[in-house]
Design an enzyme around this catalytic site. Structure first.
Site, PDB file in Angstrom:
ATOM      1  N   LYS A 295      -6.736  -1.171   8.750  1.00  0.00           N
ATOM      2  CA  LYS A 295      -6.961  -2.247   7.777  1.00  0.00           C
ATOM      3  C   LYS A 295      -5.753  -3.171   7.896  1.00  0.00           C
ATOM      4  O   LYS A 295      -4.637  -2.818   7.524  1.00  0.00           O
ATOM      5  CB  LYS A 295      -7.090  -1.674   6.370  1.00  0.00           C
ATOM      6  CG  LYS A 295      -6.901  -2.654   5.208  1.00  0.00           C
ATOM      7  CD  LYS A 295      -7.972  -3.704   5.131  1.00  0.00           C
ATOM      8  CE  LYS A 295      -7.867  -4.479   3.808  1.00  0.00           C
ATOM      9  NZ  LYS A 295      -6.602  -5.226   3.638  1.00  0.00           N
TER      10      LYS A 295
ATOM     11  N   CYS B 102      12.615  -1.136   3.885  1.00  0.00           N
ATOM     12  CA  CYS B 102      12.430   0.016   2.999  1.00  0.00           C
ATOM     13  C   CYS B 102      13.694   0.861   2.898  1.00  0.00           C
ATOM     14  O   CYS B 102      13.796   1.715   2.014  1.00  0.00           O
ATOM     15  CB  CYS B 102      11.252   0.854   3.457  1.00  0.00           C
ATOM     16  SG  CYS B 102      11.115   1.029   5.236  1.00  0.00           S
TER      17      CYS B 102
ATOM     18  N   GLY C 156       0.297   0.895  -4.570  1.00  0.00           N
ATOM     19  CA  GLY C 156      -0.710   0.938  -3.522  1.00  0.00           C
ATOM     20  C   GLY C 156      -0.859   2.316  -2.911  1.00  0.00           C
ATOM     21  O   GLY C 156      -1.977   2.795  -2.680  1.00  0.00           O
ATOM     22  N   GLY C 157       0.248   2.977  -2.659  1.00  0.00           N
ATOM     23  CA  GLY C 157       0.200   4.308  -2.062  1.00  0.00           C
ATOM     24  C   GLY C 157      -0.493   5.317  -2.951  1.00  0.00           C
ATOM     25  O   GLY C 157      -1.317   6.115  -2.493  1.00  0.00           O
TER      26      GLY C 157
ATOM     27  N   GLY D 216       4.044   0.853   2.020  1.00  0.00           N
ATOM     28  CA  GLY D 216       3.916  -0.210   1.032  1.00  0.00           C
ATOM     29  C   GLY D 216       4.430   0.223  -0.320  1.00  0.00           C
ATOM     30  O   GLY D 216       5.309   1.087  -0.435  1.00  0.00           O
ATOM     31  N   SER D 217       3.870  -0.347  -1.370  1.00  0.00           N
ATOM     32  CA  SER D 217       4.354  -0.111  -2.723  1.00  0.00           C
ATOM     33  C   SER D 217       3.906   1.257  -3.242  1.00  0.00           C
ATOM     34  O   SER D 217       2.946   1.856  -2.747  1.00  0.00           O
ATOM     35  CB  SER D 217       3.815  -1.196  -3.655  1.00  0.00           C
ATOM     36  OG  SER D 217       2.408  -1.046  -3.823  1.00  0.00           O
ATOM     37  N   ARG D 218       4.589   1.716  -4.284  1.00  0.00           N
ATOM     38  CA  ARG D 218       4.193   2.971  -4.914  1.00  0.00           C
ATOM     39  C   ARG D 218       2.798   2.841  -5.535  1.00  0.00           C
ATOM     40  O   ARG D 218       1.977   3.755  -5.429  1.00  0.00           O
ATOM     41  CB  ARG D 218       5.203   3.386  -5.989  1.00  0.00           C
ATOM     42  CG  ARG D 218       4.973   4.794  -6.509  1.00  0.00           C
ATOM     43  CD  ARG D 218       5.874   5.179  -7.665  1.00  0.00           C
ATOM     44  NE  ARG D 218       7.289   4.951  -7.433  1.00  0.00           N
ATOM     45  CZ  ARG D 218       8.252   5.416  -8.227  1.00  0.00           C
ATOM     46  NH1 ARG D 218       7.947   6.136  -9.303  1.00  0.00           N
ATOM     47  NH2 ARG D 218       9.510   5.150  -7.958  1.00  0.00           N
TER      48      ARG D 218
ATOM     49  N   GLU E  94       4.369   6.014   2.753  1.00  0.00           N
ATOM     50  CA  GLU E  94       5.782   5.713   2.554  1.00  0.00           C
ATOM     51  C   GLU E  94       5.842   4.638   1.482  1.00  0.00           C
ATOM     52  O   GLU E  94       5.254   3.570   1.629  1.00  0.00           O
ATOM     53  CB  GLU E  94       6.419   5.224   3.853  1.00  0.00           C
ATOM     54  CG  GLU E  94       7.910   4.993   3.724  1.00  0.00           C
ATOM     55  CD  GLU E  94       8.368   3.778   4.484  1.00  0.00           C
ATOM     56  OE1 GLU E  94       8.948   2.879   3.843  1.00  0.00           O
ATOM     57  OE2 GLU E  94       8.141   3.718   5.696  1.00  0.00           O
TER      58      GLU E  94
ATOM     59  N   GLU F 217      12.773   0.465  -7.738  1.00  0.00           N
ATOM     60  CA  GLU F 217      13.050  -0.343  -6.554  1.00  0.00           C
ATOM     61  C   GLU F 217      12.785  -1.821  -6.849  1.00  0.00           C
ATOM     62  O   GLU F 217      11.769  -2.176  -7.437  1.00  0.00           O
ATOM     63  CB  GLU F 217      12.158   0.090  -5.394  1.00  0.00           C
ATOM     64  CG  GLU F 217      12.360  -0.730  -4.125  1.00  0.00           C
ATOM     65  CD  GLU F 217      11.334  -0.433  -3.046  1.00  0.00           C
ATOM     66  OE1 GLU F 217      11.699  -0.512  -1.866  1.00  0.00           O
ATOM     67  OE2 GLU F 217      10.179  -0.112  -3.389  1.00  0.00           O
TER      68      GLU F 217
END
Length: 526
Positions: A183, A301, A244-245, A240-242, A264, A392
């Site tokens: 994606k 990151c 999104g993950g 990506g972001s927390r 990650e 973060e």
């Protein structure tokens, strides 16, 4: 090669019909040509079913063929030439030199995994001979690892090449014998199309099965969540972001057959300044820290977002030198308008915390999505009492935490969440405190650095780019380095299987020439 607004479904170049979307230039906020066709559910279904059908044929490709495929992808990426760097720069605001380095890293990690495939150690071939005379008898047992199945990979915002269409997740999944459905990140549509066409061409050149690789383009979250939920997909790679993950983790866990998501996510990468190191060269450390903080406009990151030291004249001198170094840094362009707005909001929230002082800022020059660097300070008591101060901030902002003594430094270390990295700057006289920190940080981080700076992740066999939650969703994994392949493998044991049916890795005459464990002993092929 030209950019036409297409995506890739197996061997086909396809234009999506479920609406259109465009990439943007973050330095000007202008739209970029062309329009891209968005994938619909029928496109997703086609890509996933092709990947499912390709799995057994692809994992059956001899190791040399799989390795050559990875090397050919690297060659085809390089064949794109300057167009790739120009388009990636237009879509990200990143300078050409940075992108040329990232392209080299992308190709190098593909070549690294080609070597991993060729040497075959990742198979972990293990043989335990039958013991028919034993009571009870032991059967003939043999084990190797195989790929999990088709892998969904999500392109990252901050690395349009190295963590994107042909980045580390794709390279390690293909190396493991897993077809990949990517994606693409909406910020890098043209870059993604160019690289996807290079992978498609490499698959065709090497005779890979149809469906070994696909790349979908879509807006919103619907296609991404549907990709994770599709029964053909057996694992997910994400950077990506927390938020999104965790959305992907939840979608994977809600399936009838839950699957692993290797996400990650967030990390503030604590940076410990011990007294001896500060006394010996605090000004130099400050300049190096600011360079690391602002590298890539703080959008790495491994960006050092948290500095911990013992209050006193030496830490004050570090702050003074950091203030001067930061003032000399201009405002850098952030990757997207959304990331820029999130950064502006985050630094505004931090400035509003009681007990937090703004001690330094960078320049304000710049246009479009330009971000002003910021350095804050708070004492350890304030930091420990306010969990939000550990959040973060994706961008060039950091917080200095001043501690009363060494015990409070250790308290802060015990308090922080899981991290990708932790850095210790120590001199010889700091040995006792460094020795106390090290076992704490082993529990907290995937990579521990001494007397260095965390930005910069080497692609190698020993590298770990992972860590305990929330740095990643699975602390046992790494997304960079040779062992990243382990995420997409599982062991299979073969008991009393006829010799004619055994995979080559487990045959008695060892036709692949592998180093194998045989009856508990490592046997090196001659």
């Amino acid at each position: 090669m030209t950019i036409q607004g297409d995506m890739i479904i197996g061997r086909r170049i396809v234009r999506g019909g479920a609406g259109t979307l465009r990439a943007h230039d973050p330095s000007t906020r202008a739209d970029l040509e062309p329009e891209f066709g968005a994938a619909g559910m029928d496109d997703l279904e086609a890509a996933c079913l092709l990947a499912e059908a390709a799995f057994d044929p692809y994992r059956g490709v001899p190791l040399e063929g799989r390795a050559r495929f990875l090397e050919t992808i690297a060659e085809r990426i390089m064949d794109i030439g300057p167009l790739l760097i120009e388009r990636a720069g237009a879509e990200s605001g990143l300078p050409a030199a940075r992108l040329e380095g990232e392209r080299a890293r992308t190709c190098n990690q593909l070549r690294l995994f080609a070597k991993v495939v060729r040497d075959g150690h990742f198979l972990e071939a293990t043989l335990d001979s039958a013991m028919p005379a034993r009571t009870p008898p032991r059967p003939d047992l043999r084990m190797r690892k195989i790929g999990l199945g088709p892998v969904a990979v999500f392109g990252a915002s901050n690395f349009p090449l190295a963590f994107s269409v042909a980045g580390g997740d794709t390279a390690s999944a293909l190396a493991a014998g897993c077809p990949v459905v990517v994606k693409a990140h909406n910020a890098h549509l043209g870059t993604s199309e160019l690289v996807a066409k290079a992978v498609r061409q490499a698959a065709e050149d090497c005779g890979m099965p149809d469906g070994t690789f696909s790349m979908l383009i879509a807006s919103g979250f619907e296609i991404g969540l549907a990709l994770v939920a599709h029964p053909a997909i057996k694992a997910v790679g994400f950077t990506g972001s927390r938020t999104g993950g965790l959305a992907l983790v939840n979608a994977a866990n809600a399936r009838k057959e839950p699957i692993p998501v290797y996400a990650e996510m967030s990390s503030v990468n604590p940076f410990f300044l011990l007294p001896g190191a500060l006394a010996a060269g605090g000004a130099g450390l400050a300049r190096g820290f600011v360079d690391s903080l602002t590298l890539g406009t703080g959008q790495f990151c491994t960006n050092p977002g948290l500095v911990i030291g013992i209050a006193g004249a030496d830490l004050d001198a570090f702050g003074t030198a950091a203030t001067a170094a930061l003032a000399a840094k201009g405002a850098g362009t952030m990757l997207t308008a959304g990331i820029h707005q999130a950064y502006v909001d985050a630094v505004s929230r931090r400035a509003g915390h009681a007990g937090v002082e703004l001690v330094a800022q960078g320049g304000t020059d710049g246009c479009g999505c330009a971000a002003q660097a910021a350095l804050y300070q708070a004492d350890a008591a304030t930091f420990l009492a306010n969990p939000a101060l550990e959040d973060e901030i994706f961008g060039p902002a950091a917080l200095i935490v001043t501690c009363r003594d060494a015990d409070e430094v250790l308290d802060v270390a015990r308090h922080v969440e899981g991290q990708l990295t932790a850095t210790i700057h120590a001199a010889a006289k700091d040995r006792a405190l460094a020795g106390g920190l090290l076992p704490i940080l082993e529990r907290k981080a995937g990579r521990i650095l001494f007397n260095g700076f965390p930005t910069g992740v080497e692609v190698s066999h020993a590298m770990v780019h992972g860590g305990p939650y929330p740095a990643t969703s699975d602390s046992r994994s790494t997304s960079v380095g040779a062992t990243a392949i382990e995420r997409f493998l599982r062991p299979v044991c073969y008991q009393d299987v006829p010799a004619v049916l055994l995979p080559e890795a487990l045959q008695d005459d060892n036709p692949l020439g592998l180093a194998r464990m045989v009856d508990g002993q490592l046997v090196i092929a001659r």
